[in-house]
Design a protein around this motif. Structure first.
Motif, PDB file in Angstrom:
ATOM      1  N   ARG A 241      11.842  -8.387  -6.934  1.00  0.00           N
ATOM      2  CA  ARG A 241      12.569  -9.662  -6.823  1.00  0.00           C
ATOM      3  C   ARG A 241      13.925  -9.374  -6.200  1.00  0.00           C
ATOM      4  O   ARG A 241      14.296  -8.219  -6.020  1.00  0.00           O
ATOM      5  N   SER A 242      14.646 -10.416  -5.871  1.00  0.00           N
ATOM      6  CA  SER A 242      15.934 -10.211  -5.213  1.00  0.00           C
ATOM      7  C   SER A 242      17.011  -9.854  -6.232  1.00  0.00           C
ATOM      8  O   SER A 242      16.948 -10.261  -7.395  1.00  0.00           O
ATOM      9  N   LEU A 243      18.003  -9.117  -5.775  1.00  0.00           N
ATOM     10  CA  LEU A 243      19.125  -8.775  -6.638  1.00  0.00           C
ATOM     11  C   LEU A 243      19.944 -10.035  -6.961  1.00  0.00           C
ATOM     12  O   LEU A 243      20.531 -10.141  -8.044  1.00  0.00           O
ATOM     13  N   THR A 244      19.955 -10.989  -6.041  1.00  0.00           N
ATOM     14  CA  THR A 244      20.626 -12.274  -6.290  1.00  0.00           C
ATOM     15  C   THR A 244      20.012 -12.973  -7.503  1.00  0.00           C
ATOM     16  O   THR A 244      20.726 -13.543  -8.330  1.00  0.00           O
ATOM     17  N   GLU A 245      18.713 -12.913  -7.601  1.00  0.00           N
ATOM     18  CA  GLU A 245      17.998 -13.520  -8.738  1.00  0.00           C
ATOM     19  C   GLU A 245      18.466 -12.889 -10.048  1.00  0.00           C
ATOM     20  O   GLU A 245      18.751 -13.588 -11.030  1.00  0.00           O
ATOM     21  N   VAL A 246      18.555 -11.582 -10.055  1.00  0.00           N
ATOM     22  CA  VAL A 246      19.012 -10.867 -11.248  1.00  0.00           C
ATOM     23  C   VAL A 246      20.452 -11.256 -11.570  1.00  0.00           C
ATOM     24  O   VAL A 246      20.810 -11.504 -12.732  1.00  0.00           O
ATOM     25  N   ALA A 247      21.293 -11.322 -10.533  1.00  0.00           N
ATOM     26  CA  ALA A 247      22.709 -11.653 -10.732  1.00  0.00           C
ATOM     27  C   ALA A 247      22.885 -13.035 -11.340  1.00  0.00           C
ATOM     28  O   ALA A 247      23.681 -13.230 -12.267  1.00  0.00           O
ATOM     29  N   ILE A 248      22.143 -14.001 -10.824  1.00  0.00           N
ATOM     30  CA  ILE A 248      22.252 -15.372 -11.336  1.00  0.00           C
ATOM     31  C   ILE A 248      21.701 -15.460 -12.752  1.00  0.00           C
ATOM     32  O   ILE A 248      22.303 -16.092 -13.636  1.00  0.00           O
ATOM     33  N   GLN A 249      20.581 -14.798 -13.001  1.00  0.00           N
ATOM     34  CA  GLN A 249      20.001 -14.839 -14.342  1.00  0.00           C
ATOM     35  C   GLN A 249      20.888 -14.111 -15.348  1.00  0.00           C
ATOM     36  O   GLN A 249      20.935 -14.490 -16.529  1.00  0.00           O
ATOM     37  N   TYR A 250      21.606 -13.089 -14.900  1.00  0.00           N
ATOM     38  CA  TYR A 250      22.520 -12.400 -15.807  1.00  0.00           C
ATOM     39  C   TYR A 250      23.599 -13.366 -16.290  1.00  0.00           C
ATOM     40  O   TYR A 250      23.905 -13.432 -17.485  1.00  0.00           O
ATOM     41  N   ASN A 251      24.183 -14.121 -15.381  1.00  0.00           N
ATOM     42  CA  ASN A 251      25.204 -15.087 -15.776  1.00  0.00           C
ATOM     43  C   ASN A 251      24.639 -16.166 -16.684  1.00  0.00           C
ATOM     44  O   ASN A 251      25.243 -16.532 -17.696  1.00  0.00           O
ATOM     45  N   LEU A 252      23.483 -16.671 -16.321  1.00  0.00           N
ATOM     46  CA  LEU A 252      22.882 -17.749 -17.111  1.00  0.00           C
ATOM     47  C   LEU A 252      22.443 -17.283 -18.493  1.00  0.00           C
ATOM     48  O   LEU A 252      22.240 -18.099 -19.396  1.00  0.00           O
ATOM     49  N   SER A 253      22.317 -15.975 -18.677  1.00  0.00           N
ATOM     50  CA  SER A 253      21.902 -15.461 -19.992  1.00  0.00           C
ATOM     51  C   SER A 253      23.019 -15.557 -21.019  1.00  0.00           C
ATOM     52  O   SER A 253      22.774 -15.462 -22.220  1.00  0.00           O
ATOM     53  N   ASN A 254      24.252 -15.746 -20.557  1.00  0.00           N
ATOM     54  CA  ASN A 254      25.365 -15.856 -21.505  1.00  0.00           C
ATOM     55  C   ASN A 254      25.434 -17.279 -22.042  1.00  0.00           C
ATOM     56  O   ASN A 254      25.464 -18.236 -21.266  1.00  0.00           O
TER      57      ASN A 254
END
Length: 303
Positions: A241-254
């Motif tokens: 998957r894209s690193l952007t996907e991980v980055a956005i999901q990391y923020n949304l996990s908070n």
């Protein structure tokens, strides 16, 4: 697209918001990006009177006019262009904010602003006066709610204690974890939402990661550290998957975060950001892995 409540307000914002600063001044191109965002279920549009000398607000207002009641428009004030328009000065005074909102309303061609934000702020400001301006604007019906855009812990704490703000916009990403220890828990406890910007860290948390890394490094990361960490994040967390996907999901996990405001200058970027928001949630093990690879940065200033 999923929506989250913005603080204690009755506004429910899409998990991805469109950061309008990068739309440019070509109306047809900007309109296509905004229409793509609407098609993806994005309802939160963030602008500021500073962007393109106010033209950005005009473009956003015009493009959203037909769907005004279905969207949430956020704009900002406090930065005042000089007459020469070659720089700006900071003016959080009550008199200026109450005049600036009228100009934003005119440019946006709307009767009200859903979320009006202070575009910065320092501990030396007359904060009570600024809050008074926002409260009066609410009472007068010009704005529905207000917040601030700030990364300064001392300023944020003052507004938490003294105001009825519903949100704080701040830079936050896997590479900029400064808010995690002191700011995000405080805001979550007080029921104040965070809207994040800088989520992909100037493009470094994307598949163009090393291309976007600079010779100066990033925050407290040296260029050498970025060359090691970025490929490792990709290898461990985003092989398929894209690193952007991980980055956005990391923020949304908070739990403090209501929306990730992502800039887009093309329809394709809007679609990629929306796809990232709809991706699978990060597992707790993945979140811990991210935190073990990246630094737990701290705010050194604004104490």
């Amino acid at each position: 697209m999923k929506k989250r409540q913005l603080g204690s307000s009755d506004l429910y914002v899409s998990e991805i918001g469109l950061g309008c600063m990068s739309l440019g001044t070509d109306y047809k191109k900007a309109q296509s990006v905004i229409e793509a965002a609407l098609a993806e279920g994005i309802n939160y549009f963030d602008t500021a009177d500073l962007y393109d000398f106010g033209e950005n607000e005009e473009i956003v207002g015009k493009a959203l006019r037909s769907v005004r009641e279905q969207v949430i428009i956020a704009t900002k004030a406090g930065n005042r262009w000089t007459d020469a328009k070659d720089s700006w000065t900071w003016d959080p005074s009550k008199a200026y904010i109450k005049e600036a909102v009228k100009q934003s309303l005119r440019r946006l061609d709307t009767d009200y602003i859903d979320l009006y934000q202070l575009h910065g702020g320092t501990i030396e400001d007359r904060i009570e006066e600024t809050i008074e301006a926002f409260e009066e604007l609410r009472a007068e019906g010009y704005i529905k709610y207000y917040g601030i855009s700030s990364i300064r812990p001392n300023v944020i704490r003052e507004y938490v204690q003294k105001s009825n703000m519903v949100s704080v916009m701040m830079q936050y990403s896997m590479l900029d974890r400064r808010p995690e220890e002191e700011v995000l828990p405080l805001l979550h406890e007080k029921g104040i939402s965070v809207v994040t910007r800088g989520t992909v860290a100037k493009g470094m948390l994307s598949d163009r990661m090393l291309e976007k890394a600079t010779a100066k490094g990033y925050l407290d990361y040296t260029p050498e550290e970025l060359e090691e960490i970025l490929p490792l994040l990709k290898e461990k967390l985003a092989p398929s998957r894209s690193l952007t996907e991980v980055a956005i999901q990391y923020n949304l996990s908070n739990p403090a975060v209501a929306s990730v405001v992502a800039g887009a200058s093309t329809v394709q970027q809007v679609k990629e950001n929306a796809r990232a928001a709809g991706a699978a949630l990060l597992a707790q093990e993945e979140i811990q892995l991210i935190r073990s690879i990246t630094k737990s940065n701290k705010y050194e200033q604004h104490r």
